[in-house]
Design a protein around this motif. Structure first.
Motif, PDB file in Angstrom:
ATOM      1  N   GLU A 102       2.589  40.773  11.394  1.00  0.00           N
ATOM      2  CA  GLU A 102       3.733  40.525  12.274  1.00  0.00           C
ATOM      3  C   GLU A 102       4.815  41.568  12.066  1.00  0.00           C
ATOM      4  N   MET A 103       5.134  41.802  10.804  1.00  0.00           N
ATOM      5  CA  MET A 103       6.242  42.691  10.489  1.00  0.00           C
ATOM      6  C   MET A 103       6.035  44.076  11.094  1.00  0.00           C
TER       7      MET A 103
ATOM      8  N   GLN B  18       9.709  40.545  -1.095  1.00  0.00           N
ATOM      9  CA  GLN B  18       9.197  39.434  -1.912  1.00  0.00           C
ATOM     10  C   GLN B  18       8.223  38.566  -1.126  1.00  0.00           C
ATOM     11  N   ASN B  19       8.651  38.204   0.102  1.00  0.00           N
ATOM     12  CA  ASN B  19       7.820  37.310   0.905  1.00  0.00           C
ATOM     13  C   ASN B  19       6.485  37.948   1.234  1.00  0.00           C
ATOM     14  N   LEU B  20       6.538  39.249   1.614  1.00  0.00           N
ATOM     15  CA  LEU B  20       5.293  39.927   1.979  1.00  0.00           C
ATOM     16  C   LEU B  20       4.386  40.051   0.771  1.00  0.00           C
TER      17      LEU B  20
ATOM     18  N   LEU C 145       2.668  36.885   0.126  1.00  0.00           N
ATOM     19  CA  LEU C 145       1.569  36.617   1.048  1.00  0.00           C
ATOM     20  C   LEU C 145       0.426  37.605   0.861  1.00  0.00           C
TER      21      LEU C 145
ATOM     22  N   LYS D  90       0.427  40.794   1.715  1.00  0.00           N
ATOM     23  CA  LYS D  90       0.250  41.846   2.725  1.00  0.00           C
ATOM     24  C   LYS D  90       1.430  42.809   2.703  1.00  0.00           C
TER      25      LYS D  90
ATOM     26  N   ASN E  20      14.286  40.213   0.277  1.00  0.00           N
ATOM     27  CA  ASN E  20      13.599  38.992   0.670  1.00  0.00           C
ATOM     28  C   ASN E  20      12.278  39.303   1.340  1.00  0.00           C
ATOM     29  N   ALA E  21      12.338  40.267   2.303  1.00  0.00           N
ATOM     30  CA  ALA E  21      11.130  40.592   3.049  1.00  0.00           C
ATOM     31  C   ALA E  21      10.063  41.113   2.106  1.00  0.00           C
TER      32      ALA E  21
ATOM     33  N   TRP F  86      19.723  42.563   0.600  1.00  0.00           N
ATOM     34  CA  TRP F  86      19.266  41.178   0.467  1.00  0.00           C
ATOM     35  C   TRP F  86      18.088  40.911   1.406  1.00  0.00           C
ATOM     36  N   LEU F  87      18.255  41.337   2.697  1.00  0.00           N
ATOM     37  CA  LEU F  87      17.193  41.100   3.674  1.00  0.00           C
ATOM     38  C   LEU F  87      15.917  41.837   3.277  1.00  0.00           C
TER      39      LEU F  87
ATOM     40  N   MET G 199       9.469  47.273  18.632  1.00  0.00           N
ATOM     41  CA  MET G 199      10.893  47.500  18.870  1.00  0.00           C
ATOM     42  C   MET G 199      11.198  48.995  18.906  1.00  0.00           C
TER      43      MET G 199
ATOM     44  N   VAL H 130       5.795  44.028  15.159  1.00  0.00           N
ATOM     45  CA  VAL H 130       7.055  43.810  15.881  1.00  0.00           C
ATOM     46  C   VAL H 130       8.006  44.984  15.651  1.00  0.00           C
TER      47      VAL H 130
ATOM     48  N   PHE I  49      27.799  45.493   4.024  1.00  0.00           N
ATOM     49  CA  PHE I  49      26.630  45.799   4.858  1.00  0.00           C
ATOM     50  C   PHE I  49      25.421  46.159   3.992  1.00  0.00           C
TER      51      PHE I  49
END
Lengths: 405, 430
Positions: free
Chosen positions: A371-372, A49-51, A54, A56, A46-47, A42-43, A379, A375, A36
């Motif tokens: 977005e991140m 890195q991606n952010l 971009l 942001k 990734n997030a 990992w998630l 939630m 959202v 877990f």
């Protein structure tokens, strides 16, 4: 020497982590936890890195920037110059408004329909079955857009009310206008001295509660039953109306009037709110009706017969014997229906009602490109609302549930 | 002495019962007018039915089925314009799947074949009287159905199936040699290696050698009822096993497993599906390695599955909780291990108890597929807007909504009928 005193002779080896039930539980849990953590890391990685790619990084600064868009339905002051955070708050209040209105109406309709479905009246029980089956088996989103279409398509435009040969007219003694822009109803206007009337009204609510306690005590002491309903109804209306008359009618109604091309003066209930409210209530009422029916059917017939044998009238059998027991069965599904209704209110976006999904998850998200954050915040807010509703309802559930010793 | 006592010597003929006690009048008295309250309700009900029919029947009947546009409809009949259903029926069912008009050959037969085969694949799961061998077809159907609908080379799905075959072979070979545990781990790892590194090139090479395939159809062409059914069926099939595992996790006495399951279930049940669909449409790519970009329908299916698995878990947990403790103890007493006990004793009974809830969750999932219209997929509800945007049909509302409602109603109604059939069939009480 008893068997229990014998120490296990075999020393620990690695295979026991898997094949020995004493250790296996621990092994499985540790493996699950590691998997877990790895997955989550990992998630997140990734997030991040991606952010970063971009440009942001995670930041909630946008909430304090000016929003720059208008919200037509608002319960608190808001202009387009206010911040995104305040826009989200307006949206949150709108969500809570429609959820509250929806829960009230859905419970009211659901209980009536559920009881009527069990009625011995052939026609009525069939009609209720048709109602329940048709509402339950069609998506709620369809009902929402359908309700909206009814308002837009089949109600007249405000200009139809104009002129000598108007094609549409207001109903209820010229006080309510159904138009394709929404429903206009009279508004309460509070003049000087209206405070006293409101206070008298609040005091009479307390009075009703005190009377209820006193009347119950009296009944337990003497066995006499007062006409409680009528007395409470009297306490509800008489003092407030008396105060209103004595003070010279400080609270008055402002009727909507046609000025130019639109109505002014009254309270404007927007189509989107009413359509969403009605669609959610009617849809959820079908589910609540089924819960109510199941609850009543779960009470064995012997209870009704025993109560009848004690000489109770049929409405008092329902009130004193059946409902208190049925409530225990009804409340848990009712809680989940309230939660469903609240969550379904997020479909407001389909009819343009500006709830939290429409503001924070809609326009704010699109304008700021966050977005991140949007959202995630969305939630969390829904999660908080859901937890709050289920906590409150669970407390109520505990108060009506069977007290076992 | 004369006998004065009166004794009847012959039977009197039977008399007809009073008028009020027979036939339709008795029925009406008992069922419609048994008291003043009931009489009022009956009359109110009749009045309501009368007015509803008065408003809708002339509109529905005084209608036309043949017209090319709304204006043409209005010329022919004042009532409903069912012609729009007549003309747009293929679109409402197939979406924008190539229909032969824009150069490509008509491909819609693939959806029909996939749907018929779906029925065949589902039949052995639904009805246990059918031959058990048919389950094999159900097992390969997902790959086959995917290939039929999205097209492309057949070697992709075939190599995917090959992964499972490899896992099975690895397990059978290793289990006698290296023990159960090693075999299980190896049979999980080898297919992953196969899918990640080998399946792609091999499928590509086979595709070069024997280019068998169908025209590839992008996800943007999917729509209508077909899209709803695809998302619904995929969601149902995937969410059920995940739901079972989550329910077991929540009932487990392993603290960490239990905590993770509870956190997951409560989180998902606390947020609306629409926020998860937002995640699918705008956020999911953030959580994947940079550069990954996968299909929107697949993303939606993943989110819908994760969503409904949480509800499924709660429903199944209800069934588990309703099972008497004696069943668990009896399974232990027989010496069954955890998985055997669950597979042979606990689950069959718990699932039986949970059938109404399970089917209810399925129905909810199928209805929730309409939400994809909000993130821009062309489900039937979104198509009603698209049709209205066409100037021929600008202004048409009720006919489309009613038809879409009817499509969903038929599906959900038969699902609930099936659940009733299953409950009756599994009824073991008296």
């Amino acid at each position: 020497m008893s068997m229990a005193d014998q120490k296990p002779t075999q020393s620990f080896n690695l295979g026991m982590l898997i094949y020995d039930t004493r250790y296996r539980a621990m092994t499985i849990q540790v493996v699950a936890l590691i998997l877990f953590m790895l997955g989550a890391a990992w998630l997140v990685n990734n997030a991040a890195q991606n952010l970063a790619a971009l440009g942001k990084p995670l930041s909630f600064d946008f909430l304090s920037q000016p929003a720059g868009y208008d919200i037509n339905q608002k319960l608190i002051e808001y202009t387009s110059q206010d911040s995104h955070g305040r826009a989200a708050l307006v949206g949150l209040l709108n969500t809570l408004l429609v959820a509250f209105l929806g829960c009230v109406l859905a419970t009211f309709l659901g209980v009536i329909i559920g009881v009527l479905r069990l009625s011995k009246n052939w026609l009525i029980s069939r009609l209720m079955t048709v109602y329940i089956e048709s509402f339950r088996n069609v998506p709620v989103l369809l009902w929402i857009v359908f309700a909206m279409a009814i308002f837009i398509e089949s109600f007249p435009a405000p200009r139809a009310f104009r002129g000598d040969n108007a094609t549409a007219s207001m109903v209820l003694n010229d006080s309510v206008a159904f138009t394709n822009r929404g429903v206009y109803i009279p508004k309460l206007v509070f003049d000087n001295g209206s405070m006293i009337v409101v206070l008298v009204f609040l005091a009479s609510l307390v009075g009703i509660w005190l009377f209820g306690r006193w009347s119950r005590k009296r009944q337990e002491a003497t066995g006499e039953i007062l006409p409680n309903f009528w007395i409470k109804l009297g306490i509800f209306f008489v003092p407030a109306i008396a105060a209103q008359l004595v003070m010279g009618s400080p609270i008055s109604l402002a009727y909507p009037e046609l000025k130019g091309f639109n109505f002014t003066g009254g309270l404007h209930l927007r189509n989107s709110l009413i359509a969403l409210w009605l669609a959610l209530s009617l849809y959820t009422a079908a589910f609540i009706a089924e819960a109510v029916r199941a609850g009543i059917m779960a009470i064995s017939k012997g209870q009704t017969e025993a109560a009848a044998a004690l000489g109770l009238r049929s409405n008092r059998i329902m009130q004193l014997v059946i409902l208190p027991q049925a409530l225990r069965v009804i409340i848990p599904p009712l809680i989940s229906q309230y939660l469903n209704l609240t969550k379904n209110s997020s479909l407001a976006i389909a009819v343009g009602y500006m709830d939290i999904t429409g503001t924070l998850g809609g326009i704010t998200l699109n304008q700021t490109g966050r977005e991140m954050e949007s959202v995630m915040l969305l939630m969390l807010i829904y999660l908080a609302i859901s937890l709050a509703i289920s906590t409150v309802m669970n407390i109520y559930n505990n108060s009506v549930s069977l007290k076992e010793r | 002495m004369k006998n004065l006592s009166y004794v009847r010597t012959e039977m009197l003929p039977e008399q007809a019962p009073p008028v009020g006690e027979t036939g339709i009048i008795k029925w009406m008295r008992e069922n419609l007018f048994s008291g003043w309250m009931n009489s009022i309700l009956t009359i109110l009900g009749l009045v309501a039915v009368y007015f509803i029919l008065l408003e809708t029947l002339p509109w529905a009947l005084d209608s036309t089925w043949n017209a090319g546009s709304l204006n043409e409809c209005r010329e022919n009949a004042p009532g409903a314009c069912w012609a729009v259903i007549n003309e747009r029926f293929p679109q409402l069912v197939f979406g924008f799947y190539p229909n032969g008009t824009d150069g490509d050959p008509d491909q819609r037969w693939r959806i029909i074949v996939a749907f018929v085969l779906l029925l065949v694949a589902v039949a052995p799961v639904l009805f246990d009287k059918l031959p058990r061998k048919m389950i094999l077809f159900s097992a390969i159907y997902p790959f086959f159905g995917y290939w039929l609908l999205w097209g492309g080379t057949i070697w992709g799905p075939l190599t995917a199936i090959a992964g499972f075959a490899i896992a099975y072979i690895v397990y059978r070979v290793l289990a006698p040699m290296a023990g159960n545990l090693v075999a299980v781990i190896a049979s999980i790892l080898t297919p992953i290696v196969w899918w990640l590194f080998l399946a792609g090139p091999i499928a590509g090479a086979l595709g070069d050698v024997a280019p068998i395939g169908l025209m590839a159809i992008p996800s943007s062409k999917f729509g209508g009822l077909a899209l709803s059914v695809i998302i619904g069926v995929a969601g149902i099939a995937l969410s059920f096993p995940i739901g079972v595992l989550l329910a077991l996790g929540r009932q487990s006495n392993l603290f960490i497993i239990k905590t993770l399951s509870v956190a997951y279930i409560e989180f998902i049940r606390g947020v609306p599906l629409i926020t998860l669909l937002f995640v699918a449409s705008v956020l999911l790519n953030y959580f994947l390695p940079p550069g990954t970009n996968f299909d929107i329908i697949l993303r939606v299916v993943i989110m819908v599955t994760l969503f409904s698995a949480a509800y499924m878990a709660e429903v199944i947990r209800g069934g588990l909780a309703a099972l008497p403790r004696g069943q668990y103890e009896a399974a232990d007493a027989l010496g069954l291990d955890y998985w055997k006990a669950n597979r042979l004793i606990i689950m069959p009974q718990a699932l039986k108890i949970a059938i109404p809830g399970i089917v209810g969750t399925f129905i909810g999932l199928f209805k929730d597929t309409t939400l994809v219209s909000i993130i821009g997929l062309m489900d039937p509800l979104a198509l009603t807007n698209a049709i209205r945007a066409d100037q021929d049909w600008n202004g048409i509302v009720w006919e489309l909504y009613l038809f879409v409602a009817l499509m969903f109603w038929v599906f959900t109604f038969f699902m609930s009928r099936y659940s009733m059939y299953l409950e009756r069939k599994l009824q073991t009480g008296h």
